[in-house]
Design a protein around this motif. Structure first.
Motif, mmCIF file in Angstrom:
data_model
loop_
_atom_site.group_PDB
_atom_site.id
_atom_site.type_symbol
_atom_site.label_atom_id
_atom_site.label_comp_id
_atom_site.label_asym_id
_atom_site.label_seq_id
_atom_site.Cartn_x
_atom_site.Cartn_y
_atom_site.Cartn_z
ATOM 1 N N ASP A 171 0.644 -5.310 -9.567
ATOM 2 C CA ASP A 171 0.055 -5.046 -8.764
ATOM 3 C C ASP A 171 -0.036 -6.071 -7.526
ATOM 4 O OD1 ASP A 171 -1.983 -3.665 -11.020
ATOM 5 O OD2 ASP A 171 -3.105 -4.549 -11.889
ATOM 6 N N LEU A 172 0.332 -7.151 -8.062
ATOM 7 C CA LEU A 172 -0.044 -8.542 -6.984
ATOM 8 C C LEU A 172 1.328 -7.656 -6.095
ATOM 9 C CD1 LEU A 172 -0.637 -10.708 -5.325
ATOM 10 C CD2 LEU A 172 1.534 -11.761 -6.438
ATOM 11 N N ALA A 173 2.171 -7.365 -6.281
ATOM 12 C CA ALA A 173 3.411 -6.093 -5.385
ATOM 13 C C ALA A 173 2.764 -4.865 -4.459
ATOM 14 C CB ALA A 173 4.214 -6.217 -5.952
ATOM 15 N N VAL A 174 2.080 -4.492 -5.844
ATOM 16 C CA VAL A 174 1.640 -2.924 -5.012
ATOM 17 C C VAL A 174 0.395 -3.844 -3.166
ATOM 18 C CG1 VAL A 174 0.195 -1.587 -4.786
ATOM 19 C CG2 VAL A 174 1.561 -1.847 -6.957
ATOM 20 N N PHE A 175 -0.720 -4.169 -4.273
ATOM 21 C CA PHE A 175 -1.289 -5.029 -3.171
ATOM 22 C C PHE A 175 -1.126 -5.317 -1.481
ATOM 23 C CE2 PHE A 175 -4.709 -4.107 -6.683
ATOM 24 C CZ PHE A 175 -5.207 -3.588 -5.506
ATOM 25 N N ASP A 176 0.217 -6.332 -1.758
ATOM 26 C CA ASP A 176 1.354 -8.101 -1.164
ATOM 27 C C ASP A 176 1.651 -6.078 0.035
ATOM 28 O OD1 ASP A 176 2.267 -9.540 0.245
ATOM 29 O OD2 ASP A 176 4.034 -8.802 -0.735
ATOM 30 N N GLN A 177 2.590 -5.016 -0.883
ATOM 31 C CA GLN A 177 3.007 -4.060 0.335
ATOM 32 C C GLN A 177 2.097 -3.544 0.776
ATOM 33 O OE1 GLN A 177 4.654 -0.600 -2.024
ATOM 34 N NE2 GLN A 177 6.715 -0.926 -0.457
ATOM 35 N N TRP A 178 1.449 -3.238 0.363
ATOM 36 C CA TRP A 178 0.104 -1.701 1.657
ATOM 37 C C TRP A 178 -0.374 -3.068 2.593
ATOM 38 C CZ3 TRP A 178 -2.637 -0.021 -3.781
ATOM 39 C CH2 TRP A 178 -1.840 1.593 -3.996
ATOM 40 N N PRO A 219 0.879 3.351 4.927
ATOM 41 C CA PRO A 219 0.507 2.294 3.963
ATOM 42 C C PRO A 219 0.898 3.851 2.355
ATOM 43 C CG PRO A 219 -1.413 3.196 4.246
ATOM 44 C CD PRO A 219 0.125 3.093 5.528
ATOM 45 N N ILE A 220 2.485 3.407 2.407
ATOM 46 C CA ILE A 220 2.607 4.580 1.301
ATOM 47 C C ILE A 220 3.061 3.663 0.307
ATOM 48 C CG2 ILE A 220 3.818 6.658 0.743
ATOM 49 C CD1 ILE A 220 1.553 7.431 2.155
ATOM 50 N N SER A 221 2.762 2.919 -0.766
ATOM 51 C CA SER A 221 3.375 2.580 -1.771
ATOM 52 C C SER A 221 4.758 3.269 -2.430
ATOM 53 C CB SER A 221 2.130 2.414 -2.721
ATOM 54 O OG SER A 221 2.986 1.664 -3.994
ATOM 55 N N SER A 222 5.830 1.987 -2.702
ATOM 56 C CA SER A 222 6.927 2.736 -3.329
ATOM 57 C C SER A 222 6.752 3.035 -4.684
ATOM 58 C CB SER A 222 7.882 1.897 -2.485
ATOM 59 O OG SER A 222 7.634 0.588 -2.832
ATOM 60 N N PHE A 223 5.941 1.748 -4.933
ATOM 61 C CA PHE A 223 6.492 2.002 -6.546
ATOM 62 C C PHE A 223 4.556 3.528 -7.497
ATOM 63 C CE2 PHE A 223 6.353 -2.412 -5.313
ATOM 64 C CZ PHE A 223 6.470 -2.867 -6.377
ATOM 65 N N PHE A 224 3.856 3.725 -6.463
ATOM 66 C CA PHE A 224 3.140 5.124 -6.554
ATOM 67 C C PHE A 224 3.142 6.037 -6.330
ATOM 68 C CE2 PHE A 224 0.341 1.583 -8.113
ATOM 69 C CZ PHE A 224 0.537 1.338 -9.327
ATOM 70 N N GLY A 225 3.557 5.618 -4.093
ATOM 71 C CA GLY A 225 4.072 6.962 -3.385
ATOM 72 C C GLY A 225 3.420 7.567 -2.617
ATOM 73 N N PHE A 226 1.719 6.891 -2.855
ATOM 74 C CA PHE A 226 0.890 7.466 -1.932
ATOM 75 C C PHE A 226 -0.248 6.299 -0.929
ATOM 76 C CE2 PHE A 226 -0.851 6.571 -6.393
ATOM 77 C CZ PHE A 226 -1.951 5.500 -6.459
ATOM 78 N N VAL A 256 -2.625 3.731 0.919
ATOM 79 C CA VAL A 256 -3.257 3.202 0.014
ATOM 80 C C VAL A 256 -4.625 3.068 -0.291
ATOM 81 C CG1 VAL A 256 -4.277 2.258 2.441
ATOM 82 C CG2 VAL A 256 -4.257 1.335 0.834
ATOM 83 N N ILE A 257 -5.875 4.378 0.482
ATOM 84 C CA ILE A 257 -6.643 5.156 0.142
ATOM 85 C C ILE A 257 -6.668 5.178 -1.536
ATOM 86 C CG2 ILE A 257 -8.952 5.844 1.214
ATOM 87 C CD1 ILE A 257 -8.258 3.000 2.276
ATOM 88 N N GLY A 258 -5.928 6.294 -1.501
ATOM 89 C CA GLY A 258 -5.883 7.250 -2.717
ATOM 90 C C GLY A 258 -5.995 6.152 -4.163
ATOM 91 N N ASP A 259 -6.208 4.917 -3.722
ATOM 92 C CA ASP A 259 -5.666 4.040 -4.989
ATOM 93 C C ASP A 259 -6.738 4.325 -5.389
ATOM 94 O OD1 ASP A 259 -5.097 2.503 -7.034
ATOM 95 O OD2 ASP A 259 -5.598 0.892 -5.686
ATOM 96 N N HIS A 260 -7.822 2.889 -5.061
ATOM 97 C CA HIS A 260 -9.599 3.586 -4.948
ATOM 98 C C HIS A 260 -10.624 2.798 -3.609
ATOM 99 C CE1 HIS A 260 -9.106 2.995 -9.242
ATOM 100 N NE2 HIS A 260 -7.968 2.025 -9.615
ATOM 101 N N ALA A 261 -10.351 3.615 -2.336
ATOM 102 C CA ALA A 261 -10.942 3.704 -1.450
ATOM 103 C C ALA A 261 -11.108 2.105 -0.909
ATOM 104 C CB ALA A 261 -11.599 4.502 -1.505
ATOM 105 N N ALA A 262 -9.752 1.158 -1.336
ATOM 106 C CA ALA A 262 -10.077 -0.075 -0.521
ATOM 107 C C ALA A 262 -10.091 -0.323 1.177
ATOM 108 C CB ALA A 262 -9.646 -1.510 -1.374
ATOM 109 N N PHE A 263 -11.496 0.272 1.706
ATOM 110 C CA PHE A 263 -10.483 0.158 2.537
ATOM 111 C C PHE A 263 -10.642 -1.658 3.576
ATOM 112 C CE2 PHE A 263 -12.670 4.069 2.951
ATOM 113 C CZ PHE A 263 -11.649 5.160 3.770
#
Length: 283
Positions: free
Chosen positions: A36-43, A53-60, A62-69
């Motif tokens: 979780d920390l790595a994902v947010f840190d990367q984004w 801001p495409i996650s190398s972990f999830f491949g989508f 940042v807004i596709g996660d939880h629309a955390a603008f």
């Protein structure tokens, strides 16, 4: 008033330092949750560098996660110096800042200044606050805690602009918080603040439909984030909502499970003990 708020400012600073040091030590001791920390840190880093801001972990996206603008303004801190410790600081400050609206709500309820100060201190000392910071590393929705408290104060005080600014801040922290805003709107209706209540319900419902129904699934190429954790209730947000009303036993089974009941007990235990102490039952 300056002296009164000076005490609250002191609480916010001390609370932030304690929570920040705790999170930092946990991270330094390799006890933080790496994914979780790595994902947010990367984004946040990618946003700060004006990169997709495409996650190398999830491949989508940042807004596709939880629309955390909210991660976009947070990324400005990474322009100063890119470090995950900014995330710890933002979260701890957000949680500690809740002292201010708690203090104002206490005064609003008619408590004395000293009692209001004590309530603010109790908020900081509440074990669930420390645990939510210590065991999550970073979650954008932590910023929604003081924002929602501020919204309650603003609604009672009839500060319209502050109310809707706070509600907007809550919504950009996480898409599912739109349900919290809808619930807040229902509470306002029960408090005879019908205009505010209806506005919050409409805003929350619109945000829910837009983010969870369209934006997040579109950017992640599937269902909205978090649906997988509720697979027992349905395979989509729409199906989950329908099942809640048509098959209430499904949701009641979750709320009344032994694990859930034990969690409720742990959550309320400090309040119960304090109440028993005030009633002189424990003495």
């Amino acid at each position: 008033m300056q002296k009164k708020l000076g005490y609250i400012s002191f609480l916010v600073i001390i609370g932030t330092l304690i929570l920040f040091i705790s999170s930092s030590l946990r991270h330094l001791l390799f006890k933080s949750t790496a994914l979780d920390l790595a994902v947010f840190d990367q984004w946040v880093y990618l946003i700060s560098q004006n990169l997709p801001p495409i996650s190398s972990f999830f491949g989508f996206h940042v807004i596709g996660d939880h629309a955390a603008f909210i991660l976009y303004p947070i990324s400005l801190l990474y322009k100063i110096y890119p470090s995950e410790y900014w995330l710890f600081l933002v979260q701890t400050f957000g949680l500690a800042f809740g002292c201010l609206p708690i203090y104002l709500l206490s005064l609003q309820a008619g408590l004395s200044i000293n009692y209001s100060k004590a309530i603010s201190l109790s908020y900081l000392l509440y074990p669930a606050l420390f645990n939510s910071n210590f065991f999550t590393d970073f979650r954008p929705e932590s910023i929604a805690v003081p924002a929602l408290l501020w919204a309650i104060w603003a609604a009672i005080e009839k500060c319209t602009y502050q109310l809707f600014f706070a509600i907007g801040l809550v919504l950009i922290c996480k898409d599912s918080l739109s349900l919290t805003v809808i619930g807040f709107g229902v509470w306002l209706l029960l408090q005879n603040r019908r205009v505010y209540g209806l506005c919050c319900i409409l805003i929350g419902l619109s945000w829910y439909i837009f983010t969870i129904g369209y934006l997040a699934p579109f950017l992640r190429g599937g269902q909205a984030g978090g649906v997988v954790f509720y697979a027992s209730l349905g395979s989509s947000p729409k199906e989950i909502i329908i099942n809640i009303f048509t098959n209430p036993n499904l949701i009641l089974g979750k709320f009344l499970s032994p694990d859930a009941l034990f969690y409720y007990l742990l959550l309320l235990l400090p309040v119960i003990i304090r109440h028993l102490q005030n009633s002189n039952i424990l003495w």
